[in-house]
Design a protein around this motif. Structure first.
Motif, PDB file in Angstrom:
ATOM      1  N   ASP A 104       0.819  -1.224   0.000  1.00 53.37           N
ATOM      2  CA  ASP A 104       0.000   0.000   0.000  1.00 53.37           C
ATOM      3  C   ASP A 104       0.849   1.270   0.000  1.00 53.37           C
ATOM      4  O   ASP A 104       0.303   2.381  -0.068  1.00 53.37           O
ATOM      5  N   ASN A 626      -0.998  -0.108   9.514  1.00 53.52           N
ATOM      6  CA  ASN A 626      -1.138  -0.905   8.295  1.00 53.52           C
ATOM      7  C   ASN A 626      -0.044  -1.961   8.173  1.00 53.52           C
ATOM      8  O   ASN A 626       0.015  -2.681   7.185  1.00 53.52           O
ATOM      9  N   MET A 696      -7.090   3.244   1.356  1.00 54.73           N
ATOM     10  CA  MET A 696      -5.833   2.798   0.749  1.00 54.73           C
ATOM     11  C   MET A 696      -4.975   2.034   1.756  1.00 54.73           C
ATOM     12  O   MET A 696      -4.023   1.370   1.376  1.00 54.73           O
ATOM     13  N   THR A 698      -5.117  -0.902   3.437  1.00 59.28           N
ATOM     14  CA  THR A 698      -5.987  -2.073   3.363  1.00 59.28           C
ATOM     15  C   THR A 698      -5.952  -2.935   4.628  1.00 59.28           C
ATOM     16  O   THR A 698      -6.897  -3.653   4.915  1.00 59.28           O
TER      17      THR A 698
END
Length: 743
Positions: A104, A626, A696, A698
């Motif tokens: 990402d 993330n 964005m 994820t």
């Protein structure tokens, strides 16, 4: 992490559907790597050790080395030559690899062709991106003046562009979260007391008592700092913890004071008054080093044990027990200054109280006390300072927050954005900071950004704030660039004295079109007409020049395996001119209390609990949410609620809930209940940084509750302009039903 991607989707994503070359020969758009000959996991075959790494998964910046195979980083370890963290690194440090290769991550410059907050991204070239950034920033500078530009920076890479905006363009409107929503008031509070910022410089390894005011050591994992802490406990130091929650530190404590949030200053005033009344303070140190003793003594004379016990909601006997323990072990006492201290909007006074308590115990410059290390000094190379006046300095214009940390208090910038007064601010540069997760009242931040003519973001990852950018630029990560030079000493002052110098050097090359801060800023400066001010042509040149000020070079550092060691100096003792302002006349002249003073916080409304937050040992704020390794370890932030309260509300561990605050703001995402006797009935706790809203991201998208979303009531520390972040109250929502909390 396994990457779930079909061949069809892969070809669509990379626009290679028309290509006829075999897929196996195509470099992956997700990772940047082509498949290679299989090497068994754990094999050391063809693995190279690359030195010179300095971690930035958090600000503690441990020295690391990288294991590199086929130009790919496969493992991170502590640098065995290091005298700070040594071979140890934390979970986040290990997981740096997953940041480096996060699919990402930002790869190319992008332009938002949708709306701020609801972006549609179009890939553009660096030439197009830089031209547009420079043109838009220059237009604002020309129309509104340099003060028409604001900046929100964070991290080592933000310093060079920040100096460009401050020194060359001349804007004062720079606000760092690390100052105005974290530690800035600690530094200025101690400076108004000791004349120096404290850092976290207490000699815990050699203390007889460690006194923590809300510090979450163990959940706040900074390796060499924890070494000091744990060494002290191993050596038999007693541990006192003030915290409404049974934190990791409280679990190791000899005395856990389950204090009412916001009342710590009252507690310390009572301890100090007791020490004075019972003649249990260090008269020699106070007589030789302290200023304003009589006014100080008179100013806190009201703070009896009974007075504090009622305010703090703790037993009188416990306050006395703590005071006697501190006095009996003085001066070898570590009164920890803390790190994230922006709590209630009355925090400058708490910092002053901590400093004064340290002085009364004589716990300065002695083993176990407040001791600043004597590390090497490396001179920085940066942008030349222009002749800019303070004419448009918002803080000076407002004539308040006279003990502000460097920069401009965030709310002064935001209010100018929203009102256009005293002048408009129409462009914003956001570099490595995520103001959506750092600044309270997110809607005000959104409104401030939406009225801008231009917003530019530079980051490694997409975050909540990058959704509001017009141009989004991809930055090389800390593992791919030269950068910050870390200096320091051995972690235990009782060991032979040594110093170290360790510049950050890349462990692998940056992939895709990621660039470092010097390249990006120089390109902007050239396009804005300031090429003649550029101090260095590259980041490598900058670091080499800085090392030259201590007769070192990158070449020499490489020969020394990434860390230069040299003899150190004894850190103990007190400088001849060192003094402690128990009573500060300048403060009083500016309209603030000259003696540390308890300023009451708002009482918790009926049916609510006060929302407090802290850290997770496997995350660094929102920055690591993330990261798939870290996300796996703690995907959501459990809601700590007292077990008696939970039972009355019919809540059980694992129940999925959301929170609603007293202004009616409901959390966008949910989390799970953690029912425990280890928290006060009037308090709810969650870890900070969860609940990302950028799709964005994820792995981290909408995982857990965003505490910042619920902090809508603003409290601003009057002396510093820093935000108080624990002044909001919440209820629990389960299955759509809002539950009143009865303490």
């Amino acid at each position: 992490m396994s990457i779930k991607m079909t061949r069809r989707k892969f070809l669509q994503t990379t626009s290679l559907a028309a290509a006829s070359i075999p897929l196996a020969k195509v470099v992956s758009a997700e990772t940047g790597f082509a498949p290679n000959k299989f090497t068994a996991p754990g094999s050391a075959v063809a693995t190279e050790t690359v030195t010179g790494g300095v971690c930035e998964m958090c600000f503690w910046r441990c020295n690391v080395v990288g294991k590199v195979r086929d130009k790919k980083l496969v493992k991170l370890e502590g640098n065995p030559k290091g005298i700070d963290n040594g071979t140890a690194i934390c979970a986040r440090g290990n997981a740096g690899i997953k940041l480096l290769y996060d699919p990402d991550r930002l790869k190319y410059p992008m332009k938002n062709i949708g709306e701020r907050g609801n972006p549609k991204w179009k890939r553009i070239t660096w030439e197009e991106a830089l031209d547009e950034c420079a043109t838009k920033l220059k237009a604002v500078e020309t129309k509104y003046g340099a003060h028409g530009i604001a900046m929100f920076p964070h991290g080592a890479s933000a310093k060079y562009p920040m100096e460009y905006l401050e020194n060359v363009i001349g804007t004062h409107n720079v606000s760092e979260a690390s100052f105005f929503q974290c530690r800035g008031l600690r530094d200025t509070g101690y400076m108004a007391t000791f004349g120096t910022p404290p850092g976290e410089n207490v000699d815990m390894a050699n203390a007889k008592v460690i006194f923590l005011v809300g510090d979450h050591l163990g959940e706040n994992v900074h390796v060499s700092h924890l070494k000091r802490y744990l060494k002290g406990l191993e050596n038999g130091a007693k541990l006192v913890v003030l915290d409404p929650r049974y934190s990791a530190s409280a679990a190791k404590s000899d005395i856990w004071v389950q204090i009412k949030p916001g009342t710590d200053t009252a507690f310390m005033l009572a301890v100090m008054n007791y020490l004075l009344e019972k003649d249990k303070y260090d008269k020699k140190f106070v007589g030789e080093r302290c200023v304003g003793f009589e006014k100080f003594k008179k100013g806190i004379s009201h703070a009896s044990l009974d007075w504090a016990a009622k305010i703090c909601d703790v037993p009188v006997e416990q306050i006395q027990e703590v005071a006697d323990l501190l006095a009996a072990n003085a001066p070898n006492v570590s009164i920890h200054p803390g790190r994230h201290v922006s709590w209630h909007g009355n925090d400058f006074q708490r910092m002053r109280a901590q400093g004064c308590l340290t002085a009364l115990l004589g716990a300065i410059g002695v083993p176990g006390g407040f001791v600043k290390p004597k590390g090497p000094k490396v001179k920085g190379i940066g942008w030349p300072k222009g002749e800019h006046s303070g004419e448009h300095n918002l803080r000076l214009m407002a004539d308040k927050h006279h003990y502000s940390p460097p920069g401009t208090p965030t709310d002064l910038i935001r209010e100018a954005c929203l009102t256009g007064k005293p002048y408009p601010i129409k462009a914003c540069v956001i570099w490595g900071q995520n103001p959506m997760q750092t600044i309270p009242n997110q809607q005000k931040t959104i409104d401030a950004l939406k009225q801008m003519d231009f917003v530019m973001c530079v980051d490694v990852m997409p975050t909540d704030i990058t959704m509001y950018a017009d141009i989004l630029l991809p930055e090389a990560s800390y593992l791919e660039r030269y950068d910050y030079i870390k200096t320091g000493t051995q972690w235990n002052f009782a060991d032979p004295h040594q110093q170290f110098i360790a510049p950050r050097m890349p462990l692998v090359e940056a992939m895709f079109e990621r660039k470092d801060q010097v390249w990006i800023t120089n390109e902007l400066a050239t396009r804005m007409g300031y090429a003649d001010k550029i101090p260095v042509k590259s980041l490598e040149e900058k670091i080499d020049k800085e090392l030259a000020t201590v007769n070192l070079s990158l070449e020499q550092i490489r020969k020394e395996d990434g860390i230069h060691l040299q003899p150190g100096k004894d850190p103990y003792g007190v400088a001849e001119d060192f003094e402690v302002l128990l009573y500060n006349e300048d403060l009083e002249d500016s309209g603030y209390p000259g003696v540390p003073t308890y300023i009451p916080v708002e009482e918790t409304p009926k049916g609510f609990a006060r929302l407090v937050y802290g850290r997770s040992p496997v995350h660094t704020f929102n920055r690591s949410q993330n990261n798939v390794w870290l996300n796996h370890e703690m995907p959501v932030n459990p809601v700590w609620v007292n077990d008696d309260v939970a039972n009355k509300l019919g809540l059980q561990d694992g129940d999925e809930v959301s929170l609603v605050n007293s202004e009616g703001v409901v959390s966008s995402a949910t989390s799970i209940i953690k029912s425990t006797p280890g928290i006060r009935k009037d308090t709810i706790y969650i870890a900070h940084g969860y609940g990302s809203r950028n799709p964005m991201m994820t792995a981290g998208f909408k995982k857990g509750i965003d505490d910042q979303e619920l902090i809508t009531k603003l409290a601003v520390d009057p002396e510093t302009g820093c935000h108080g972040m624990r002044n909001n109250f919440v209820k629990i929502v389960k299955n759509g039903k809002t539950l009143d909390i009865s303490a």
